[in-house]
Design a protein around this motif. Structure first.
Motif, short mmCIF file in Angstrom:
data_model
loop_
_atom_site.label_atom_id
_atom_site.label_comp_id
_atom_site.label_asym_id
_atom_site.label_seq_id
_atom_site.Cartn_x
_atom_site.Cartn_y
_atom_site.Cartn_z
N TYR A 94 -3.29 3.62 -2.47
CA TYR A 94 -3.08 2.94 -3.74
C TYR A 94 -2.50 1.56 -3.45
O TYR A 94 -1.51 1.44 -2.74
CB TYR A 94 -2.09 3.71 -4.62
CG TYR A 94 -2.53 5.09 -4.97
CD1 TYR A 94 -3.08 5.37 -6.21
CD2 TYR A 94 -2.40 6.15 -4.07
CE1 TYR A 94 -3.48 6.65 -6.55
CE2 TYR A 94 -2.81 7.42 -4.39
CZ TYR A 94 -3.35 7.67 -5.63
OH TYR A 94 -3.75 8.93 -5.95
N LYS A 100 -5.39 9.30 -0.28
CA LYS A 100 -5.87 8.12 -1.00
C LYS A 100 -4.85 6.99 -0.86
O LYS A 100 -3.65 7.21 -0.88
CB LYS A 100 -6.07 8.42 -2.48
CG LYS A 100 -7.21 9.35 -2.75
CD LYS A 100 -7.42 9.50 -4.23
CE LYS A 100 -8.60 10.42 -4.48
NZ LYS A 100 -8.92 10.52 -5.90
N LEU A 148 1.13 9.52 -10.80
CA LEU A 148 -0.04 8.67 -10.63
C LEU A 148 -1.29 9.25 -11.24
O LEU A 148 -1.35 10.43 -11.57
CB LEU A 148 -0.26 8.39 -9.14
CG LEU A 148 -0.02 9.50 -8.13
CD1 LEU A 148 -1.27 10.24 -7.83
CD2 LEU A 148 0.55 8.90 -6.89
N LYS A 192 -6.61 5.28 -9.22
CA LYS A 192 -5.70 4.81 -8.18
C LYS A 192 -4.58 3.93 -8.76
O LYS A 192 -4.37 2.81 -8.32
CB LYS A 192 -6.45 4.07 -7.08
CG LYS A 192 -7.34 4.99 -6.28
CD LYS A 192 -7.88 4.27 -5.09
CE LYS A 192 -8.66 5.23 -4.22
NZ LYS A 192 -9.15 4.59 -3.01
N THR A 221 -0.41 -1.35 -4.95
CA THR A 221 0.52 -1.50 -6.07
C THR A 221 1.08 -2.91 -6.08
O THR A 221 0.90 -3.68 -5.12
CB THR A 221 1.69 -0.51 -5.97
OG1 THR A 221 2.46 -0.81 -4.82
CG2 THR A 221 1.19 0.92 -5.88
N GLU A 223 0.83 -1.20 0.00
CA GLU A 223 0.00 0.00 0.00
C GLU A 223 0.86 1.26 0.00
O GLU A 223 1.89 1.32 0.68
CB GLU A 223 -0.91 0.03 1.23
CG GLU A 223 -1.92 -1.08 1.27
CD GLU A 223 -2.76 -1.06 2.53
OE1 GLU A 223 -2.38 -0.37 3.50
OE2 GLU A 223 -3.79 -1.73 2.55
#
Length: 169
Positions: free
Chosen positions: A136, A134, A156, A161, A138, A128
């Motif tokens: 995201y 926010k 980004l 996201k 990944t 994370e």
């Protein structure tokens, strides 16, 4: 053929997606939604016009199922349109100090927060990144590019996201 890292970084810092990065936006999920949505759209058109499925002993079941197929087609194709439109939008570039929170919950105390949760036999691993309020999720490769306890630049798409690129500063 892969593009030079400097060329990709320069395009991202200018707010553009490099052509070699299109696969990040148009990933497996995009293509799966496109196929499922396309099949559902074809079924929505072909089912009532080419068959007599709405006239027979199973008429009520067919009429009850039809709205779900229509909604499935609209949702899948809407997600595809949203992802495709992202190809032409500018990237959001965020530079800031990255802090690794370890296993504790991520807060907004730092511009970039990192958290890695190793998977167990019942759960998957989670990588994370929290930026601008926010979170995201990944892949491990992108997560490992972010260097904790120093400045990093993240490129980004906040709406979908997606972390497109990480440039350690």
């Amino acid at each position: 053929m892969t593009a030079p890292v400097e060329e990709v970084a320069a395009a991202n810092l200018a707010g553009r997606l490099h052509p070699s990065q299109r696969r990040i936006v148009l990933n497996f999920t995009f293509w799966l939604c496109l196929v499922v949505g396309g099949i559902a759209a074809v079924v929505c058109v072909v089912l009532p016009t080419a068959t007599n499925v709405f006239e027979g002993p199973n008429r009520a079941q067919s009429i009850g199922t039809y709205p779900f197929i229509v909604v499935l087609a609209l949702v899948c194709l809407g997600l595809c349109v949203r992802r495709y439109r992202d190809l032409h939008k500018p990237l959001t570039v965020v530079t800031g100090w990255a802090h690794d929170f370890g296993r504790s919950p991520i807060t907004d105390a730092y511009p970039i927060g990192l958290r890695f949760e190793k998977g167990t036999t019942h759960t998957m691993q989670r990588c994370e990144v929290r930026v601008g309020g926010k979170t995201y999720n990944t892949d491990l490769e992108t997560w490992q590019k972010i260097k904790p306890e120093r400045n990093n630049t993240l490129c980004l798409y906040p709406k979908t996201k997606l972390v497109i690129n990480v440039i350690p500063s």
